[in-house]
Design a protein around this motif. Structure first.
Motif, short mmCIF file in Angstrom:
data_model
loop_
_atom_site.label_atom_id
_atom_site.label_comp_id
_atom_site.label_asym_id
_atom_site.label_seq_id
_atom_site.Cartn_x
_atom_site.Cartn_y
_atom_site.Cartn_z
N ARG A 82 41.63 33.45 25.94
CA ARG A 82 41.08 34.01 24.71
C ARG A 82 41.24 32.97 23.62
O ARG A 82 42.32 32.41 23.43
N ASP A 83 40.15 32.71 22.91
CA ASP A 83 40.15 31.79 21.78
C ASP A 83 39.45 32.51 20.64
O ASP A 83 38.22 32.58 20.61
N GLY A 84 40.23 33.11 19.75
CA GLY A 84 39.65 33.88 18.65
C GLY A 84 38.88 35.08 19.17
O GLY A 84 39.44 35.95 19.81
N ASP A 85 37.57 35.07 18.91
CA ASP A 85 36.74 36.20 19.33
C ASP A 85 36.02 35.94 20.66
O ASP A 85 35.14 36.70 21.05
N GLN A 86 36.40 34.90 21.38
CA GLN A 86 35.75 34.58 22.65
C GLN A 86 36.73 34.75 23.81
O GLN A 86 37.91 34.42 23.69
N LEU A 87 36.20 35.29 24.90
CA LEU A 87 37.00 35.52 26.11
C LEU A 87 36.36 34.80 27.28
O LEU A 87 35.13 34.69 27.35
N ALA A 88 37.18 34.36 28.21
CA ALA A 88 36.69 33.80 29.47
C ALA A 88 37.65 34.23 30.57
O ALA A 88 38.86 34.29 30.36
N ALA A 89 37.10 34.56 31.73
CA ALA A 89 37.94 35.00 32.84
C ALA A 89 37.27 34.67 34.16
O ALA A 89 36.04 34.60 34.25
N ARG A 90 38.09 34.47 35.18
CA ARG A 90 37.62 34.37 36.56
C ARG A 90 38.37 35.43 37.34
O ARG A 90 39.60 35.52 37.28
N MET A 91 37.61 36.24 38.07
CA MET A 91 38.20 37.31 38.87
C MET A 91 37.67 37.22 40.30
O MET A 91 36.53 36.82 40.52
N THR A 92 38.52 37.59 41.23
CA THR A 92 38.11 37.77 42.62
C THR A 92 38.61 39.14 43.03
O THR A 92 39.40 39.77 42.33
N GLY A 93 38.16 39.61 44.17
CA GLY A 93 38.68 40.87 44.63
C GLY A 93 37.77 41.53 45.64
O GLY A 93 36.84 40.92 46.16
N THR A 94 38.09 42.78 45.89
CA THR A 94 37.29 43.59 46.82
C THR A 94 36.93 44.90 46.16
O THR A 94 37.61 45.39 45.26
N ILE A 95 35.82 45.45 46.63
CA ILE A 95 35.33 46.74 46.15
C ILE A 95 34.54 47.36 47.30
O ILE A 95 33.92 46.65 48.10
N LYS A 96 34.62 48.65 47.42
CA LYS A 96 33.85 49.34 48.46
C LYS A 96 32.57 49.86 47.82
O LYS A 96 32.61 50.68 46.91
N LEU A 97 31.43 49.33 48.30
CA LEU A 97 30.11 49.71 47.78
C LEU A 97 29.32 50.42 48.88
O LEU A 97 29.07 49.82 49.93
N SER A 98 28.95 51.65 48.62
CA SER A 98 28.18 52.44 49.60
C SER A 98 28.84 52.41 50.97
O SER A 98 28.18 52.31 52.00
N GLY A 99 30.18 52.45 50.99
CA GLY A 99 30.94 52.49 52.23
C GLY A 99 31.22 51.14 52.86
O GLY A 99 31.89 51.06 53.88
N THR A 100 30.74 50.05 52.26
CA THR A 100 30.94 48.71 52.81
C THR A 100 31.99 47.96 52.02
O THR A 100 31.90 47.87 50.79
N ASP A 101 33.01 47.43 52.70
CA ASP A 101 34.01 46.60 52.04
C ASP A 101 33.35 45.30 51.61
O ASP A 101 32.78 44.57 52.44
N THR A 102 33.44 45.01 50.33
CA THR A 102 32.73 43.89 49.73
C THR A 102 33.73 43.01 48.98
O THR A 102 34.61 43.53 48.31
N GLN A 103 33.57 41.70 49.10
CA GLN A 103 34.40 40.76 48.33
C GLN A 103 33.53 40.14 47.25
O GLN A 103 32.31 40.02 47.41
N PHE A 104 34.16 39.74 46.14
CA PHE A 104 33.40 39.16 45.04
C PHE A 104 34.21 38.09 44.32
O PHE A 104 35.43 38.03 44.42
N GLU A 105 33.49 37.26 43.59
CA GLU A 105 34.08 36.32 42.65
C GLU A 105 33.19 36.33 41.42
O GLU A 105 31.97 36.23 41.53
#
Length: 140
Positions: A82-105
């Motif tokens: 975070r720099d003042g009013d600006q944010l930056a992030a990198r995320m990874t993880g998993t989520i189940k979408l319509s019954g399918t295990d899904t990975q994301f970045e």
């Protein structure tokens, strides 16, 4: 440690961020409007993989996504700045979408309204696909 997008402050490395951050995606579709109103300005827009969604279209898309999430959502914040009013992030993880295990970045950049703490805009670049497989979405 931060528990909500609007509470972020400072610079965090992966080892410092222990709890996953709340996201737009988990939750009931009918609660999406109140959630978006609480976290974003009325002029909010989201650019996801070069597609711009204004407030109303973003809300419609969120309702749809919330209907697709059928199981655990497990994001891990890898980097955050975070720099003042600006944010930056990198995320990874998993989520189940319509019954399918899904990975994301995802790589996210946002601007926060200084007076309200709500997001003015969010720019995101994400890839996702089946766990253990190659990404199928957001690769081009």
């Amino acid at each position: 440690m931060p528990e909500c997008v609007i509470d972020y402050n400072g610079i965090y490395a992966e080892s410092e961020v222990q709890s996953p951050t709340p996201s737009f995606y988990p939750g009931e579709p009918e609660d999406a409007k109140s959630y978006v109103e609480a976290l974003s300005t009325p002029t909010f827009y989201h650019i996801m993989n070069n597609e711009r969604l204004d407030y109303d279209d973003f809300l419609k898309g969120l309702v749809k996504w919330r209907g697709l999430v059928t199981g655990d959502y497990k994001p891990v914040v890898r980097e955050f700045l975070r720099d003042g009013d600006q944010l930056a992030a990198r995320m990874t993880g998993t989520i189940k979408l319509s019954g399918t295990d899904t990975q994301f970045e995802s790589f996210m950049f946002a601007k926060v309204d200084k007076a309200t703490g709500k997001m003015e805009w969010l720019i995101e670049r994400s890839i996702w696909g089946p766990v253990g497989g190659a990404p199928e979405h957001g690769v081009n």
